[in-house]
Design a protein around this motif. Structure first.
Motif: not given
Length: 159
Positions: A61-65, A34-37, A69-73
Motif C-alpha cells: 500500500a502506497f499512500p498518495c495525496n 485515508s479520507k476517500c470514499g 488531498s485525501q491523504e493529508p496526514g
C-alpha cells in the motif's frame, strides 16, 4: 526486462526496502488514501491479505495525496489510522506521488506496463490496483471502483 523487483521504496517505518524482498510472491500494489470514499476498501484488502498471505500473496500500500488531498496526514498518522480503523497488517509504505514528474519510479513502471481505461497511463484516483505475478510482471490493472473481493479470482489464478 524490468520487473517490479528492480525497484525499492521506503516503508512507513522509514526502512528502504527492495521489492526483490517480495520475489516469488503474487503482489497487489495499491495507491491508498485515508479520507476517500474508497477508503473502506482497506477492509477488503486486509481480508484478501489474511486469506492468501500464507500462499505467497502480499499487498503493498502506497499512500498518495494527489487526488483531492485525501491523504493529508503524516506517515505516523496514516499508519495509526490504518491499524486502528482497519487492523491492517500488510506492508504500508511512505506517502508517494503516482502521477506527474514526481511520480515514484515504481509507479512510472506500473503505468507503462498496463494502461488504464481507454489506453491512458495516468492513475485516475485513489485505490487503483496493479496485480503482479510471481515473476514480477504486471498482469492486470483495476480501477478504484473494483472492490478487492472482485479481484480475488484473478489473485487465486496466480497463486
Amino acid at each position: 526486462m524490468t520487473s517490479v523487483y528492480d525497484f525499492s521504496a521506503t516503508l512507513a517505518n522509514g526502512n528502504e526496502t527492495s521489492l526483490a524482498d517480495f520475489k516469488g510472491q503474487v503482489l497487489l500494489v495499491v495507491n491508498t488514501a485515508s479520507k476517500c470514499g474508497f477508503t473502506p476498501q482497506y477492509e477488503g484488502l486486509e481480508k484478501l491479505y489474511a486469506d492468501h498471505k500464507d500462499a505467497g500473496f502480499s499487498i503493498l500500500a502506497f499512500p498518495c495525496n494527489q487526488f483531492g488531498s485525501q491523504e493529508p496526514g503524516s506517515t505516523e498518522e496514516i499508519v495509526e489510522f490504518c491499524e486502528t480503523r482497519f487492523s491492517t497488517s500488510f506492508p504500508l509504505f511512505e506517502k508517494i506521488e503516482v502521477n506527474g514528474s514526481g511520480a515514484h519510479p515504481l509507479y512510472k513502471h506500473l503505468k507503462s506496463e498496463v494502461k488504464g481505461i481507454m489506453g491512458t497511463a495516468g492513475i485516475k484516483w485513489n485505490f487503483t490496483k496493479f496485480l503482479i505475478n510471481r515473476d514480477g510482471e504486471v498482469v492486470a490493472r483495476f480501477g478504484s471502483q473494483k472492490k478487492p473481493a472482485d479481484i480475488e479470482k484473478a489473485i487465486k489464478a496466480l497463486l
